[in-house]
Design an enzyme around this catalytic site. Structure first.
Site, PDB file in Angstrom:
ATOM      1  N   TYR A 130       3.364   0.748  -4.888  1.00 46.29           N
ATOM      2  CA  TYR A 130       3.085   1.973  -4.122  1.00 46.29           C
ATOM      3  C   TYR A 130       3.728   3.189  -4.780  1.00 46.29           C
ATOM      4  O   TYR A 130       3.056   4.193  -5.037  1.00 46.29           O
ATOM      5  CB  TYR A 130       3.576   1.815  -2.684  1.00 46.29           C
ATOM      6  N   LYS A 190       1.815   6.460  -6.766  1.00 47.97           N
ATOM      7  CA  LYS A 190       1.890   7.864  -6.363  1.00 47.97           C
ATOM      8  C   LYS A 190       2.496   8.720  -7.488  1.00 47.97           C
ATOM      9  O   LYS A 190       2.173   9.897  -7.603  1.00 47.97           O
ATOM     10  CB  LYS A 190       2.688   7.993  -5.059  1.00 47.97           C
TER      11      LYS A 190
HETATM   12  N1  LIG Z   1       2.957   7.680   6.791  1.00 50.66           N
HETATM   13  C1  LIG Z   1       3.869   8.176   5.963  1.00 50.66           C
HETATM   14  O1  LIG Z   1       5.063   8.250   6.281  1.00 50.66           O
HETATM   15  C2  LIG Z   1       3.483   8.690   4.612  1.00 50.66           C
HETATM   16  C3  LIG Z   1       4.479   9.249   3.804  1.00 50.66           C
HETATM   17  C4  LIG Z   1       4.139   9.741   2.556  1.00 50.66           C
HETATM   18  C5  LIG Z   1       2.832   9.701   2.147  1.00 50.66           C
HETATM   19  N2  LIG Z   1       1.866   9.153   2.935  1.00 50.66           N
HETATM   20  C6  LIG Z   1       0.493   9.164   2.447  1.00 50.66           C
HETATM   21  O2  LIG Z   1      -0.327   9.784   3.424  1.00 50.66           O
HETATM   22  C7  LIG Z   1      -1.644   9.217   3.383  1.00 50.66           C
HETATM   23  C8  LIG Z   1      -2.036   8.716   4.751  1.00 50.66           C
HETATM   24  O3  LIG Z   1      -1.113   7.736   5.158  1.00 50.66           O
HETATM   25  P1  LIG Z   1      -1.073   7.145   6.637  1.00 50.66           P
HETATM   26  O4  LIG Z   1       0.349   6.886   6.928  1.00 50.66           O
HETATM   27  O5  LIG Z   1      -1.891   7.981   7.543  1.00 50.66           O
HETATM   28  O6  LIG Z   1      -1.771   5.725   6.378  1.00 50.66           O
HETATM   29  P2  LIG Z   1      -2.596   4.749   7.340  1.00 50.66           P
HETATM   30  O7  LIG Z   1      -2.331   5.075   8.755  1.00 50.66           O
HETATM   31  O8  LIG Z   1      -2.320   3.385   6.834  1.00 50.66           O
HETATM   32  O9  LIG Z   1      -4.115   5.141   7.021  1.00 50.66           O
HETATM   33  C9  LIG Z   1      -4.627   4.904   5.753  1.00 50.66           C
HETATM   34  C10 LIG Z   1      -6.025   5.455   5.694  1.00 50.66           C
HETATM   35  O10 LIG Z   1      -6.543   5.175   4.390  1.00 50.66           O
HETATM   36  C11 LIG Z   1      -7.810   4.550   4.548  1.00 50.66           C
HETATM   37  N3  LIG Z   1      -8.147   3.674   3.432  1.00 50.66           N
HETATM   38  C12 LIG Z   1      -7.436   2.647   2.915  1.00 50.66           C
HETATM   39  N4  LIG Z   1      -8.117   2.078   1.911  1.00 50.66           N
HETATM   40  C13 LIG Z   1      -9.291   2.754   1.798  1.00 50.66           C
HETATM   41  C14 LIG Z   1     -10.412   2.653   0.958  1.00 50.66           C
HETATM   42  N5  LIG Z   1     -10.511   1.715   0.006  1.00 50.66           N
HETATM   43  N6  LIG Z   1     -11.426   3.532   1.120  1.00 50.66           N
HETATM   44  C15 LIG Z   1     -11.355   4.479   2.070  1.00 50.66           C
HETATM   45  N7  LIG Z   1     -10.334   4.617   2.926  1.00 50.66           N
HETATM   46  C16 LIG Z   1      -9.307   3.766   2.775  1.00 50.66           C
HETATM   47  C17 LIG Z   1      -7.736   3.797   5.855  1.00 50.66           C
HETATM   48  O11 LIG Z   1      -9.048   3.555   6.316  1.00 50.66           O
HETATM   49  P3  LIG Z   1      -9.426   2.309   7.289  1.00 50.66           P
HETATM   50  O12 LIG Z   1      -9.083   2.776   8.674  1.00 50.66           O
HETATM   51  O13 LIG Z   1     -10.874   2.120   7.047  1.00 50.66           O
HETATM   52  O14 LIG Z   1      -8.584   1.146   6.845  1.00 50.66           O
HETATM   53  C18 LIG Z   1      -6.961   4.801   6.707  1.00 50.66           C
HETATM   54  O15 LIG Z   1      -7.808   5.784   7.218  1.00 50.66           O
HETATM   55  C19 LIG Z   1      -1.582   8.131   2.319  1.00 50.66           C
HETATM   56  O16 LIG Z   1      -2.013   8.667   1.079  1.00 50.66           O
HETATM   57  C20 LIG Z   1      -0.102   7.801   2.237  1.00 50.66           C
HETATM   58  O17 LIG Z   1       0.243   7.235   0.996  1.00 50.66           O
HETATM   59  C21 LIG Z   1       2.168   8.640   4.158  1.00 50.66           C
END
Ligand SMILES: NC(=O)c1ccc[n+]([C@@H]2O[C@H](COP(=O)([O-])OP(=O)(O)OC[C@H]3O[C@@H](n4cnc5c(N)ncnc54)[C@H](OP(=O)(O)O)[C@@H]3O)[C@@H](O)[C@H]2O)c1
Length: 229
Positions: free
Chosen positions: A152, A156
C-alpha cells in the site's frame, strides 16, 4: 457548469467527495462498480479502474455529452496488506495493490486526458496518504512507523511520482495535478479507525478539485500543510 468524475464513488471518502462536488454545482459522474451505490444527485458510470475498456467507455460517455472533463478525482484504491509486515509481504500483495492504486490510476487518467485538455482548466486530484512519504518514513515519523505496509505505502509513493510527472507535462494545458492526503478517516479501508470522518477527508480533496486559475500543481499536501515527498 463543471463536469467531474470521481472513481470509487460508491462509499467512503470518494462518495463524500462526489456528493460535495454536486453541492459545488458540478455535474458529477460517480465511478462505481455497482450502479445503485452512486450517491444521490450524481450520474453513475460503471467503472472498474483496472479495466481499460470501461475507462474508455466512461470517456466516450462523458465526451459525447459534454466534450470535456473539468475534474478527475482518482480515489479508488485498495489496501491489501494491513497488518502484513514488509518481510511477510509477497509479490502477489504488490501486484494486486498496484493493479488498482497505480495501474488503475494510469488507465483512467490516460483515458481522460483528452477530455481534461479540452477543459482548459482541468483539475486532477490523486488520493494519496502520508504513508507514501519516503521522507517521513526515513525520518522515523511515528505515524508512518506504525503502518509499515510494503504494498500500500509504496503504491502511493509511486502514485506521488506519477503526480509530478503528469503535472509537469499537463501544466501547459492548464491542468493541475495534485496528490492529496485526506488524513486518517474512519472508513471500510481503515476498519473504522480514524480521527476524521469521510466527509472531513473529502474537504481537502474538494479544495484541490476546485482550485482557481492560478492553482498550484505537482504538490503533495494534507489539509493542513505540504508533506515531504
Ligand atoms: N481512509 C483513510 O484514512 C485514508 C487515508 C489516506 C488515504 N486514503 C485514500 O483515500 C481513498 C479512499 O479511501 P477510503 O478510505 O474511502 O476507502 P474505502 O472505503 O475502502 O473505499 C474504496 C473505494 O475504492 C473502490 N475501489 C476499489 N477497487 C476498485 C476498482 N478496481 N475499481 C473501481 N473502484 C474500486 C471501492 O469500490 P467498491 O465499493 O466497488 O468496492 C470503494 O468505493 C483511497 O485512495 C485511499 O487510499 C484513505
Amino acid at each position: 457548469m463543471k463536469i467531474a468524475l470521481v472513481t470509487g464513488a460508491g462509499r467512503g471518502i470518494g462518495r463524500e467527495t462526489a456528493r460535495r462536488l454536486t453541492e459545488h454545482g458540478m455535474t458529477v459522474f460517480a465511478g462505481v462498480r455497482e450502479e445503485s451505490h452512486a450517491p444521490e444527485g450524481t450520474r453513475p458510470v460503471l467503472l472498474d479502474v483496472t479495466d481499460p475498456a470501461m475507462a474508455a467507455n466512461a470517456a466516450k460517455l462523458i465526451g459525447e455529452e459534454f466534450g470535456r472533463l473539468d475534474v478527475l478525482v482518482n480515489n479508488a484504491a485498495i489496501c491489501g496488506d494491513a497488518g502484513v509486515t514488509p518481510a511477510e509481504a509477497t509479490a502477489e500483495h504488490m501486484r494486486a495493490t498496484y493493479e488498482v492504486n497505480v495501474f488503475g490510476v494510469v488507465t483512467v487518467t490516460h483515458a481522460m486526458i483528452p477530455l481534461l485538455r479540452a477543459s482548459g482548466t482541468g483539475r486532477i486530484v490523486n488520493m494519496t496518504t502520508r504513508l507514501a512519504s519516503v521522507g517521513l518514513t526515513v525520518a522515523g515519523d511515528d505515524f508512518n512507523a506504525g503502518w509499515p505496509m510494503l504494498a500500500y505505502n509504496s503504491s502511493k509513493s509511486a502514485l506521488n511520482a506519477l503526480t509530478v510527472l503528469y503535472a509537469n507535462e499537463l501544466r501547459e494545458s492548464g491542468i493541475t495535478v495534485n496528490a492529496v492526503d485526506p488524513g486518517l478517516c474512519a472508513t471500510d479501508m481503515t476498519g473504522g479507525t480514524g480521527n476524521r470522518t469521510a466527509a472531513e477527508g473529502a474537504a481537502a480533496v474538494v479544495r484541490m478539485a476546485t482550485l482557481g486559475a492560478d492553482g498550484s500543481t505537482g504538490t503533495f499536501i494534507s489539509e493542513e500543510r505540504p508533506l515531504p515527498w
